[in-house]
Design an enzyme around this catalytic site. Structure first.
Site, PDB file in Angstrom:
ATOM      1  N   CYS A 116       0.155  29.280  12.443  1.00  0.00           N
ATOM      2  CA  CYS A 116       1.373  29.548  11.661  1.00  0.00           C
ATOM      3  C   CYS A 116       1.942  30.949  11.894  1.00  0.00           C
ATOM      4  O   CYS A 116       3.047  31.247  11.444  1.00  0.00           O
ATOM      5  CB  CYS A 116       1.114  29.333  10.173  1.00  0.00           C
ATOM      6  SG  CYS A 116       0.871  27.598   9.793  1.00  0.00           S
ATOM      7  N   HIS A 256       6.571  33.172   5.800  1.00  0.00           N
ATOM      8  CA  HIS A 256       6.142  31.838   6.243  1.00  0.00           C
ATOM      9  C   HIS A 256       6.146  30.869   5.062  1.00  0.00           C
ATOM     10  O   HIS A 256       5.665  31.191   3.965  1.00  0.00           O
ATOM     11  CB  HIS A 256       4.733  31.950   6.835  1.00  0.00           C
ATOM     12  CG  HIS A 256       4.148  30.641   7.215  1.00  0.00           C
ATOM     13  ND1 HIS A 256       4.796  29.740   8.031  1.00  0.00           N
ATOM     14  CD2 HIS A 256       2.964  30.056   6.871  1.00  0.00           C
ATOM     15  CE1 HIS A 256       4.041  28.675   8.183  1.00  0.00           C
ATOM     16  NE2 HIS A 256       2.929  28.832   7.487  1.00  0.00           N
ATOM     17  N   ASN A 286       6.171  22.934   5.460  1.00  0.00           N
ATOM     18  CA  ASN A 286       5.628  23.918   6.406  1.00  0.00           C
ATOM     19  C   ASN A 286       5.839  23.404   7.833  1.00  0.00           C
ATOM     20  O   ASN A 286       5.170  22.470   8.259  1.00  0.00           O
ATOM     21  CB  ASN A 286       4.138  24.110   6.104  1.00  0.00           C
ATOM     22  CG  ASN A 286       3.464  25.100   7.043  1.00  0.00           C
ATOM     23  OD1 ASN A 286       4.080  25.616   7.972  1.00  0.00           O
ATOM     24  ND2 ASN A 286       2.187  25.354   6.803  1.00  0.00           N
TER      25      ASN A 286
HETATM   26  O1  UT7 Z   1       0.300  27.618   6.949  1.00  0.00           O
HETATM   27  C1  UT7 Z   1      -1.054  27.717   6.601  1.00  0.00           C
HETATM   28  C2  UT7 Z   1      -1.512  26.357   6.283  1.00  0.00           C
HETATM   29  N1  UT7 Z   1      -1.905  25.983   5.000  1.00  0.00           N
HETATM   30  C3  UT7 Z   1      -1.724  26.632   3.821  1.00  0.00           C
HETATM   31  O2  UT7 Z   1      -1.221  27.691   3.680  1.00  0.00           O
HETATM   32  C4  UT7 Z   1      -2.232  25.853   2.654  1.00  0.00           C
HETATM   33  C5  UT7 Z   1      -2.766  26.725   1.539  1.00  0.00           C
HETATM   34  N2  UT7 Z   1      -3.255  25.910   0.444  1.00  0.00           N
HETATM   35  C6  UT7 Z   1      -2.441  25.289  -0.428  1.00  0.00           C
HETATM   36  O3  UT7 Z   1      -1.236  25.361  -0.300  1.00  0.00           O
HETATM   37  C7  UT7 Z   1      -3.060  24.556  -1.589  1.00  0.00           C
HETATM   38  O4  UT7 Z   1      -4.433  24.812  -1.632  1.00  0.00           O
HETATM   39  C8  UT7 Z   1      -2.832  22.998  -1.553  1.00  0.00           C
HETATM   40  C9  UT7 Z   1      -1.381  22.683  -1.823  1.00  0.00           C
HETATM   41  C10 UT7 Z   1      -3.252  22.419  -0.214  1.00  0.00           C
HETATM   42  C11 UT7 Z   1      -3.664  22.345  -2.642  1.00  0.00           C
HETATM   43  O5  UT7 Z   1      -3.308  22.902  -3.903  1.00  0.00           O
HETATM   44  P1  UT7 Z   1      -4.427  23.414  -4.917  1.00  0.00           P
HETATM   45  O6  UT7 Z   1      -3.737  23.858  -6.121  1.00  0.00           O
HETATM   46  O7  UT7 Z   1      -5.281  24.416  -4.187  1.00  0.00           O
HETATM   47  O8  UT7 Z   1      -5.229  22.101  -5.208  1.00  0.00           O
HETATM   48  P2  UT7 Z   1      -6.782  21.800  -5.038  1.00  0.00           P
HETATM   49  O9  UT7 Z   1      -7.124  21.599  -3.601  1.00  0.00           O
HETATM   50  O10 UT7 Z   1      -7.557  22.797  -5.826  1.00  0.00           O
HETATM   51  O11 UT7 Z   1      -6.893  20.435  -5.785  1.00  0.00           O
HETATM   52  C12 UT7 Z   1      -6.697  20.323  -7.205  1.00  0.00           C
HETATM   53  C13 UT7 Z   1      -6.804  18.866  -7.577  1.00  0.00           C
HETATM   54  C14 UT7 Z   1      -8.020  18.154  -7.013  1.00  0.00           C
HETATM   55  O12 UT7 Z   1      -8.440  17.204  -7.962  1.00  0.00           O
HETATM   56  P3  UT7 Z   1      -9.723  17.474  -8.891  1.00  0.00           P
HETATM   57  O13 UT7 Z   1     -10.854  17.701  -7.947  1.00  0.00           O
HETATM   58  O14 UT7 Z   1      -9.372  18.717  -9.677  1.00  0.00           O
HETATM   59  O15 UT7 Z   1      -9.816  16.239  -9.705  1.00  0.00           O
HETATM   60  C15 UT7 Z   1      -7.475  17.466  -5.775  1.00  0.00           C
HETATM   61  O16 UT7 Z   1      -8.236  16.310  -5.433  1.00  0.00           O
HETATM   62  O17 UT7 Z   1      -5.649  18.167  -7.060  1.00  0.00           O
HETATM   63  C16 UT7 Z   1      -6.110  17.056  -6.249  1.00  0.00           C
HETATM   64  N3  UT7 Z   1      -5.149  16.872  -5.161  1.00  0.00           N
HETATM   65  C17 UT7 Z   1      -4.038  16.149  -5.286  1.00  0.00           C
HETATM   66  N4  UT7 Z   1      -3.523  15.469  -6.317  1.00  0.00           N
HETATM   67  C18 UT7 Z   1      -2.336  14.850  -6.121  1.00  0.00           C
HETATM   68  C19 UT7 Z   1      -5.212  17.387  -3.907  1.00  0.00           C
HETATM   69  N5  UT7 Z   1      -4.130  16.996  -3.200  1.00  0.00           N
HETATM   70  C20 UT7 Z   1      -3.388  16.229  -4.043  1.00  0.00           C
HETATM   71  C21 UT7 Z   1      -2.163  15.559  -3.899  1.00  0.00           C
HETATM   72  N6  UT7 Z   1      -1.678  14.881  -4.965  1.00  0.00           N
HETATM   73  N7  UT7 Z   1      -1.464  15.583  -2.749  1.00  0.00           N
END
Ligand code: UT7
Length: 331
Positions: A116, A256, A286
């Site tokens: 990225c 970004h 993204n």
């Molecule tokens: O360019 C560089 C590339 N990537 C990035 O910069 C990504 C950086 N990370 C992020 O943007 C975030 O971590 C995400 C958007 C990927 C995820 O958001 P988060 O607030 O960190 O969520 P999480 O991974 O902590 O998940 C929270 C909950 C989980 O459920 P439980 O375990 O609390 O029951 C996940 O299973 O949300 C669940 N979850 C979803 N729910 C609905 C994860 N993805 C989804 C989804 N829809 N798409």
């Protein structure tokens, strides 16, 4: 002789027609519009459809948009760099094909990949070539067909990424406009947290890897998020301090677009008014190497000669950094 700096003199952009909305994603994986919007700020992203269309298709369209808008003669371009994490093919350079297709017949061309941060690091390369006095017109294109490396079964990843490209022309400037300073860093410890394990030279694709889908991008979202928030803000703050810039002197943050919360955290660290933060994540998600030039393309009409722009990016590797650039023209 006055100092030569690398100034941006034209921009172009392209996103494919197909709109993948959060509503459509709800029918593909267990997710919902409210979750995606509140956690990422993304409402929709663009996907490139069609047989045999790769990243070069996006890069060519973005370059053509720049060329047409500015009546640029492509034979005057000296160098074409395609910043991408999703090249068309292994071995064959995406940039060489792109340069030929746009009529840049007097240019040499190569790809660069820093995930990225590819476009950000590309700006640094371009600046050195321009400052050398040897090259006069360099086209830096940031393009990624992320849909080619994403599993649409993985809800933690597929909701973020989209396809798109932006193109930027750099030329020498002796009035002080252009790239002023940069702070760029990498840390290979990060590669565990954002990667596609199979399909590269370390691990060939096998029947098992295909079943396990490890040729697609995997991310440990939380770890990437934490590192992105810390490092993007830290790099930005360092660039400001080093150049004696307070937030009054900054006209735009060009960050970004991976997650709105990461962009907001960077803006908050330097206490920048949200009106000065370029944002189009809600429309495109993204686009990896495409995010920074697509922001410039979308905001070009609002940019004024002399504006101070702070670029910031973070991505796989890990790779990150910040660049300070003064804008060189009124559109
Ligand atoms: O360019 C560089 C590339 N990537 C990035 O910069 C990504 C950086 N990370 C992020 O943007 C975030 O971590 C995400 C958007 C990927 C995820 O958001 P988060 O607030 O960190 O969520 P999480 O991974 O902590 O998940 C929270 C909950 C989980 O459920 P439980 O375990 O609390 O029951 C996940 O299973 O949300 C669940 N979850 C979803 N729910 C609905 C994860 N993805 C989804 C989804 N829809 N798409």
């Amino acid at each position: 002789m006055s100092k030569i700096s690398a100034a941006i003199t034209a921009v172009g952009g392209y996103v494919p027609d197909f709109v993948l909305t959060n509503k459509i994603l709800e029918t593909m994986v267990d997710t919902n519009d409210e979750w995606i919007t509140s956690r990422t700020g993304i409402k929709e992203r663009r996907i490139l459809k069609g047989v045999n269309k790769g990243t070069s298709f996006l890069a060519i369209q973005a370059a053509k948009n720049l060329i047409q808008k500015n009546n640029l003669d492509p034979t005057t371009i000296d160098l074409v760099i395609v910043a991408t994490a999703t090249p068309d093919m292994k071995a064959a350079s995406t940039a060489a094909f792109t340069a030929s297709e746009i009529g840049a017949s007097n240019a040499f061309a190569f790809d660069i990949d820093a995930a990225c941060s590819s476009f950000l690091f590309g700006m640094s390369i371009v600046a050195r070539y321009i400052e050398s006095g040897i090259y006069k017109k360099i086209l830096l294109i940031g393009a990624d067909k992320n849909s080619s490396m994403i599993s649409y079964d993985d809800r933690a990843t597929c909701i973020i990424f989209g396809d798109g490209a932006g193109a930027v022309l750099f030329e020498p400037n002796t009035e002080g406009f252009g790239l002023q300073d940069e702070y760029l860093r990498s840390d290979g410890a990060g590669r565990e947290f954002l990667r596609a394990t199979h399909g590269g030279s370390s691990n060939a694709i096998t029947e098992d890897s295909l079943k396990e889908q490890t040729h697609f991008v995997y991310q440990d979202g939380k770890t990437v998020f934490k590192n992105a928030v810390f490092n993007m803000a830290d790099a930005t703050e360092k660039i400001l301090k080093r150049n004696d810039l307070d937030n009054d002197k900054i006209d735009w943050l060009v960050a970004h677009q991976a997650n709105k919360r990461i962009i907001d955290a960077t803006a908050n660290r330097i206490q920048l008014d949200s009106k000065k933060v370029m944002m189009n994540i809600e429309k495109y998600g993204n686009t990896t190497s495409g995010t920074l030039p697509l922001l410039l393309s979308d905001y070009e009409s609002q940019l004024k000669k002399g504006d101070n722009l702070i670029f910031a990016a973070f991505g796989g590797g890990f790779n990150w950094g910040s660049i300070y650039l003064t804008w060189g023209y009124d559109s």
